[in-house]
Design an enzyme around this catalytic site. Structure first.
Site, PDB file in Angstrom:
ATOM      1  N   THR A  44      16.697 -25.497 -12.592  1.00  0.00           N
ATOM      2  CA  THR A  44      18.080 -25.546 -13.080  1.00  0.00           C
ATOM      3  C   THR A  44      18.145 -26.009 -14.534  1.00  0.00           C
ATOM      4  O   THR A  44      18.881 -25.444 -15.354  1.00  0.00           O
ATOM      5  CB  THR A  44      18.911 -26.508 -12.214  1.00  0.00           C
ATOM      6  OG1 THR A  44      18.824 -26.097 -10.853  1.00  0.00           O
ATOM      7  CG2 THR A  44      20.361 -26.522 -12.656  1.00  0.00           C
ATOM      8  N   TYR A 106      26.476 -19.821  -2.875  1.00  0.00           N
ATOM      9  CA  TYR A 106      27.674 -18.988  -2.806  1.00  0.00           C
ATOM     10  C   TYR A 106      27.838 -18.302  -1.440  1.00  0.00           C
ATOM     11  O   TYR A 106      28.896 -18.367  -0.823  1.00  0.00           O
ATOM     12  CB  TYR A 106      27.714 -17.943  -3.930  1.00  0.00           C
ATOM     13  CG  TYR A 106      29.049 -17.216  -3.992  1.00  0.00           C
ATOM     14  CD1 TYR A 106      30.171 -17.855  -4.497  1.00  0.00           C
ATOM     15  CD2 TYR A 106      29.177 -15.922  -3.492  1.00  0.00           C
ATOM     16  CE1 TYR A 106      31.406 -17.203  -4.515  1.00  0.00           C
ATOM     17  CE2 TYR A 106      30.393 -15.272  -3.514  1.00  0.00           C
ATOM     18  CZ  TYR A 106      31.511 -15.918  -4.018  1.00  0.00           C
ATOM     19  OH  TYR A 106      32.715 -15.284  -4.037  1.00  0.00           O
ATOM     20  N   TYR A 132      14.392 -26.438  -2.413  1.00  0.00           N
ATOM     21  CA  TYR A 132      15.219 -27.251  -3.309  1.00  0.00           C
ATOM     22  C   TYR A 132      16.609 -27.392  -2.695  1.00  0.00           C
ATOM     23  O   TYR A 132      17.353 -26.415  -2.608  1.00  0.00           O
ATOM     24  CB  TYR A 132      15.271 -26.589  -4.689  1.00  0.00           C
ATOM     25  CG  TYR A 132      16.073 -27.311  -5.738  1.00  0.00           C
ATOM     26  CD1 TYR A 132      16.427 -28.654  -5.612  1.00  0.00           C
ATOM     27  CD2 TYR A 132      16.466 -26.642  -6.894  1.00  0.00           C
ATOM     28  CE1 TYR A 132      17.162 -29.306  -6.590  1.00  0.00           C
ATOM     29  CE2 TYR A 132      17.195 -27.277  -7.887  1.00  0.00           C
ATOM     30  CZ  TYR A 132      17.547 -28.609  -7.726  1.00  0.00           C
ATOM     31  OH  TYR A 132      18.279 -29.249  -8.692  1.00  0.00           O
ATOM     32  N   LYS A 160      12.455 -30.699  -2.345  1.00  0.00           N
ATOM     33  CA  LYS A 160      13.062 -31.465  -3.437  1.00  0.00           C
ATOM     34  C   LYS A 160      14.470 -31.814  -2.985  1.00  0.00           C
ATOM     35  O   LYS A 160      15.318 -30.941  -2.827  1.00  0.00           O
ATOM     36  CB  LYS A 160      13.098 -30.651  -4.725  1.00  0.00           C
ATOM     37  CG  LYS A 160      13.770 -31.391  -5.889  1.00  0.00           C
ATOM     38  CD  LYS A 160      13.924 -30.504  -7.115  1.00  0.00           C
ATOM     39  CE  LYS A 160      14.703 -31.219  -8.216  1.00  0.00           C
ATOM     40  NZ  LYS A 160      14.959 -30.350  -9.384  1.00  0.00           N
TER      41      LYS A 160
END
Length: 290
Positions: A44, A106, A132, A160
Site C-alpha cells: 500500500t 470492495y 494482508y 500481516k
C-alpha cells in the site's frame, strides 16, 4: 523465508510523474544499511494502485537488482479480482521471495470467499504467501478461524495483521501461531503484537527510522520487553504523525524532509497539509532526523 524481524513497506519515489529510480535505489540501500530484515515493494505504501504494469515491473527489477541476495524481497500483488490477482502473483514470482496479498476489497466476500481467493493464488505459485488483513481499507476482516483454515491447509505462510485489534491478533496466534508467522501491520503495536506471539512488523515508519524499528523488533523477540518498550514509547509520537493523514501521504513528506525523495504522490492522494507538515517537521527536528 524467515519472516522474523523488521520488514519495510517501501515507498515508491516519483519525480515529475515518473518513478525516480535513483531515489528508489537509495531508499533500498538506506534500509539494508540500517538493518531492515526484508524489503516489501508495491505494498500500500508503494502506491501500486496508481501505477501501470510496466511501472510495477520497473520497481520490481530495480529493487531486486539493488538488493541482490542481501535480504529477501516481498512483492505486493493483491487485487479484488481473483483472476487478476493470480496473474499478478505469477508476474511477481520472477522477482520475489514471498508475496504480500491483500484481502479482496470492495467486493466484500464471505470468509469462504477469502479462503478460496487465497487458495487460487497459492495453487498458481510456489512462493510463500502473506495474507494482508487491513479491514479499514478493504471492508473485509479475516477472522481468526479463517486464518487457522488458511494455515491448516498450507495456503498461507504468514498473516500481516493491520486490524488494530490486539485481541484478534492474540486469537490468531493461539489458533495458528505454530504454523504461520503473525506479523504486525501497525507500527504503534509492534511490541504488543510480538508479546502475544508475533514475529515482527511490516513497517511504514521504517522508511524514516529503520534502525529504531529493527532494534525494537530484535529486543522484543529476545524477550527484553523493557528495553523494547522504551523504543516503542519513544517512536510512537512520530508514528502517530506518520498516520495523521492517509498513508503514504505523511511518510512521503517525512522522506522528502530527509532529502530522500520528492514530496510527490499520485492523485487521488495529495500532499500533506501545511499544518500537519509543520507538526511532522518539528517532531523530526526534535528527534534529530532532519
Amino acid at each position: 523465508m524467515n519472516f522474523q524481524g523488521a520488514g519495510v513497506a517501501l515507498i515508491t519515489p516519483f519525480k515529475n510523474g515518473s518513478i525516480d529510480i535513483n531515489a528508489l535505489k537509495n531508499s533500498v540501500e538506506f534500509q539494508i544499511s540500517n538493518h531492515t530484515d526484508y524489503i516489501v515493494a508495491l505494498g500500500t505504501t508503494g502506491e501500486p494502485a496508481t501505477m501501470t504494469r510496466d511501472e510495477k515491473l520497473l520497481v520490481m527489477e530495480t529493487v531486486k537488482e539493488k538488493i541482490g541476495s542481501r535480504v529477501p524481497l516481498v512483492i505486493g500483488c493483491g487485487c479484488n479480482n481473483t483472476q487478476e490477482a493470480v496473474v499478478n502473483a505469477k508476474f511477481a514470482s520472477a522477482y520475489a521471495d514471498a508475496l504480500l496479498v491483500v484481502t479482496p476489497y470492495y467486493n466484500k466476500c464471505t470468509q469462504k470467499g477469502i479462503v478460496e481467493h487465497y487458495r487460487a493464488i497459492a495453487d498458481a505459485v510456489s512462493l510463500p504467501i502473506i495474507a494482508y488483513n487491513v479491514p479499514g481499507r478493504t471492508g473485509v476482516n479475516i477472522l481468526p478461524q479463517t486464518v487457522k483454515t488458511l494455515a491448516d491447509e498450507n495456503i498461507i505462510s504468514a498473516v500481516k495483521e493491520a486490524s488494530g485489534n490486539v485481541e484478534q491478533v492474540m486469537e490468531i496466534s493461539r489458533l495458528a501461531g505454530d504454523k504461520i508467522a503473525v506479523i504486525s501491520g501497525d507500527d504503534g503495536l509492534i511490541l504488543p503484537i510480538i508479546s502475544v506471539g508475533g514475529q515482527g512488523v511490516i513497517s511504514v515508519a521504517s522508511n524514516v527510522i529503520p534502525s529504531s524499528v529493527s532494534k525494537l523488533c530484535k529486543l522484543a523477540l529476545s524477550g527484553d520487553y523493557k528495553a523494547a518498550r522504551e523504543i516503542q514509547f519513544e517512536i510512537n509520537p512520530l508514528i502517530k504523525l506518520l498516520f495523521c493523514e492517509v498513508n503514504p501521504i505523511p511518510v512521503k513528506a517525512a522522506c522528502a524532509l530527509m532529502g530522500m525523495c520528492n514530496n510527490e504522490l499520485r492523485l487521488p492522494l495529495t500532499v500533506l497539509s501545511e499544518e500537519n507538515m509543520s507538526k511532522l517537521a518539528a517532531k523530526m527536528q526534535e528527534m534529530k532526523l532532519i
